[in-house]
Scaffold this active site. Structure first.
Site, PDB file in Angstrom:
ATOM      1  N   HIS A  43       0.865  -1.190   0.000  1.00  0.00           N
ATOM      2  CA  HIS A  43       0.000   0.000   0.000  1.00  0.00           C
ATOM      3  C   HIS A  43       0.898   1.235   0.000  1.00  0.00           C
ATOM      4  O   HIS A  43       1.208   1.787   1.057  1.00  0.00           O
ATOM      5  CB  HIS A  43      -0.897  -0.038   1.243  1.00  0.00           C
ATOM      6  CG  HIS A  43      -1.987   0.980   1.245  1.00  0.00           C
ATOM      7  ND1 HIS A  43      -3.244   0.739   1.735  1.00  0.00           N
ATOM      8  CD2 HIS A  43      -2.013   2.260   0.824  1.00  0.00           C
ATOM      9  CE1 HIS A  43      -3.998   1.814   1.612  1.00  0.00           C
ATOM     10  NE2 HIS A  43      -3.263   2.756   1.071  1.00  0.00           N
ATOM     11  N   GLU A  70      -2.561  -1.650  -3.273  1.00  0.00           N
ATOM     12  CA  GLU A  70      -3.697  -0.884  -2.757  1.00  0.00           C
ATOM     13  C   GLU A  70      -3.354   0.596  -2.734  1.00  0.00           C
ATOM     14  O   GLU A  70      -2.187   0.944  -2.531  1.00  0.00           O
ATOM     15  CB  GLU A  70      -3.970  -1.210  -1.294  1.00  0.00           C
ATOM     16  CG  GLU A  70      -4.096  -2.615  -0.920  1.00  0.00           C
ATOM     17  CD  GLU A  70      -4.235  -2.764   0.604  1.00  0.00           C
ATOM     18  OE1 GLU A  70      -4.812  -3.774   0.975  1.00  0.00           O
ATOM     19  OE2 GLU A  70      -3.765  -1.907   1.381  1.00  0.00           O
ATOM     20  N   HIS A 190      -8.163  -5.486   7.237  1.00  0.00           N
ATOM     21  CA  HIS A 190      -7.922  -4.472   8.265  1.00  0.00           C
ATOM     22  C   HIS A 190      -8.213  -5.017   9.651  1.00  0.00           C
ATOM     23  O   HIS A 190      -9.331  -5.436   9.942  1.00  0.00           O
ATOM     24  CB  HIS A 190      -8.708  -3.172   8.053  1.00  0.00           C
ATOM     25  CG  HIS A 190      -7.852  -1.974   8.352  1.00  0.00           C
ATOM     26  ND1 HIS A 190      -7.536  -1.601   9.618  1.00  0.00           N
ATOM     27  CD2 HIS A 190      -7.168  -1.136   7.539  1.00  0.00           C
ATOM     28  CE1 HIS A 190      -6.717  -0.558   9.569  1.00  0.00           C
ATOM     29  NE2 HIS A 190      -6.472  -0.266   8.322  1.00  0.00           N
TER      30      HIS A 190
HETATM   31  N1  PXP Z   1      -6.696  -3.351   3.443  1.00  0.00           N
HETATM   32  C1  PXP Z   1      -6.402  -2.037   3.322  1.00  0.00           C
HETATM   33  C2  PXP Z   1      -7.114  -1.250   2.285  1.00  0.00           C
HETATM   34  C3  PXP Z   1      -5.432  -1.424   4.129  1.00  0.00           C
HETATM   35  O1  PXP Z   1      -5.162  -0.122   3.994  1.00  0.00           O
HETATM   36  C4  PXP Z   1      -4.750  -2.207   5.076  1.00  0.00           C
HETATM   37  C5  PXP Z   1      -3.681  -1.581   5.923  1.00  0.00           C
HETATM   38  O2  PXP Z   1      -2.661  -1.089   5.100  1.00  0.00           O
HETATM   39  C6  PXP Z   1      -5.088  -3.570   5.181  1.00  0.00           C
HETATM   40  C7  PXP Z   1      -6.055  -4.104   4.358  1.00  0.00           C
HETATM   41  C8  PXP Z   1      -4.414  -4.488   6.151  1.00  0.00           C
HETATM   42  O3  PXP Z   1      -4.717  -4.081   7.457  1.00  0.00           O
HETATM   43  P1  PXP Z   1      -3.859  -4.607   8.681  1.00  0.00           P
HETATM   44  O4  PXP Z   1      -2.483  -4.033   8.525  1.00  0.00           O
HETATM   45  O5  PXP Z   1      -4.587  -4.075   9.891  1.00  0.00           O
HETATM   46  O6  PXP Z   1      -3.849  -6.097   8.615  1.00  0.00           O
END
Ligand code: PXP
Length: 237
Positions: A43, A70, A190
């Site tokens: 990301h 992402e 997330h």
């Molecule tokens: N999906 C998106 C769109 C995110 O921004 C993130 C964090 O960068 C995640 C998934 C993964 O989240 P986590 O780091 O809490 O597992």
């Protein structure tokens, strides 16, 4: 089957703290796949505090499972994605200074913009997923703008999980049934972790992929990366 895509942003954060190449992000991606990860997620954010834009061309050829980029579809982000052609691009409406992604798309207000962006990415052969709250009207909008998949923002699920997991999962079950009826694929991510992942997976029909970063990398401090990935895979099996 639900694929585990490991988000390696936090590894890049550690590397960036010292300005050297330790840990080596490319080697970490290779090792994650060898340890069982079924995808690699990055990301890149505008301030490049995690994965940097110049990491993407280095990662692209070595990811053999599924490469997922992402981010917020700014012109710079879209150029990066189109130049590097990942298997999947997950569009996220996060502000440039956001600590982390904390909301899904309003696909109604952004309909013309998303329609254009998604068609450009799909023309390049890239599957497109939209980061979404479990709200039916916005999921209907996701179908309308041409998304292939949605990624449920699971932060609110994770927050409520310890208090009342049935209440926490309820909106996601209903929204997943609706998304499946529209033939939208379902991803999620997330704040998923070793405590809340299995319950989510067991309740969401046809969950195609989870992307997990923060908790998995934290768990790797205790268990090691190989064991941590295997523990997450076990929750998904
Ligand atoms: N999906 C998106 C769109 C995110 O921004 C993130 C964090 O960068 C995640 C998934 C993964 O989240 P986590 O780091 O809490 O597992």
């Amino acid at each position: 089957m639900t694929r585990l895509s490991v988000n390696i942003n936090k590894v890049a954060l550690i590397r960036n703290a010292r300005g050297s190449n330790l840990p080596n992000l490319v080697q970490i991606a290779i090792d994650c796949e060898q340890f069982g990860a079924e995808g690699i997620t990055v990301h890149p954010r505008p301030d490049e505090r995690h994965v940097r834009y110049d990491d993407i061309p280095a990662l692209q050829p070595i990811v053999k499972t599924e490469f997922n980029i992402e981010g917020n579809p700014t012109p710079e982000f879209l150029k990066l994605v189109l130049d590097n052609k990942p298997h999947q691009c997950t569009l996220v409406p996060d502000a440039p200074d956001a600590l982390t992604s904390d909301n899904g798309w309003d696909t109604i207000a952004n309909e013309p913009f998303l329609t254009d962006v998604i068609s450009e990415l799909k023309r390049a052969g890239i599957r497109v997923s939209l980061f979404m709250n479990p709200e039916k009207r916005f999921i209907e909008g996701a179908k309308k703008v041409g998304a292939d998949r949605i990624e449920f923002y699971t932060g609110p699920y994770a927050e409520q999980f310890s208090e009342n997991k049935k209440t926490a999962i309820a909106p996601y079950i209903a929204s997943a049934q609706f998304a499946n009826s529209l033939q939208l694929g379902i991803n999620a991510g997330h704040d998923l972790n070793l405590k809340n992942l299995k319950y989510f997976k067991n309740n969401i029909e046809d969950l195609l992929e989870v992307s997990i970063g923060h908790a998995l990398i934290c768990d790797a401090l205790y268990y090691g990366l190989h064991n941590a990935i295997q523990l997450y895979l076990k929750e998904l099996s």
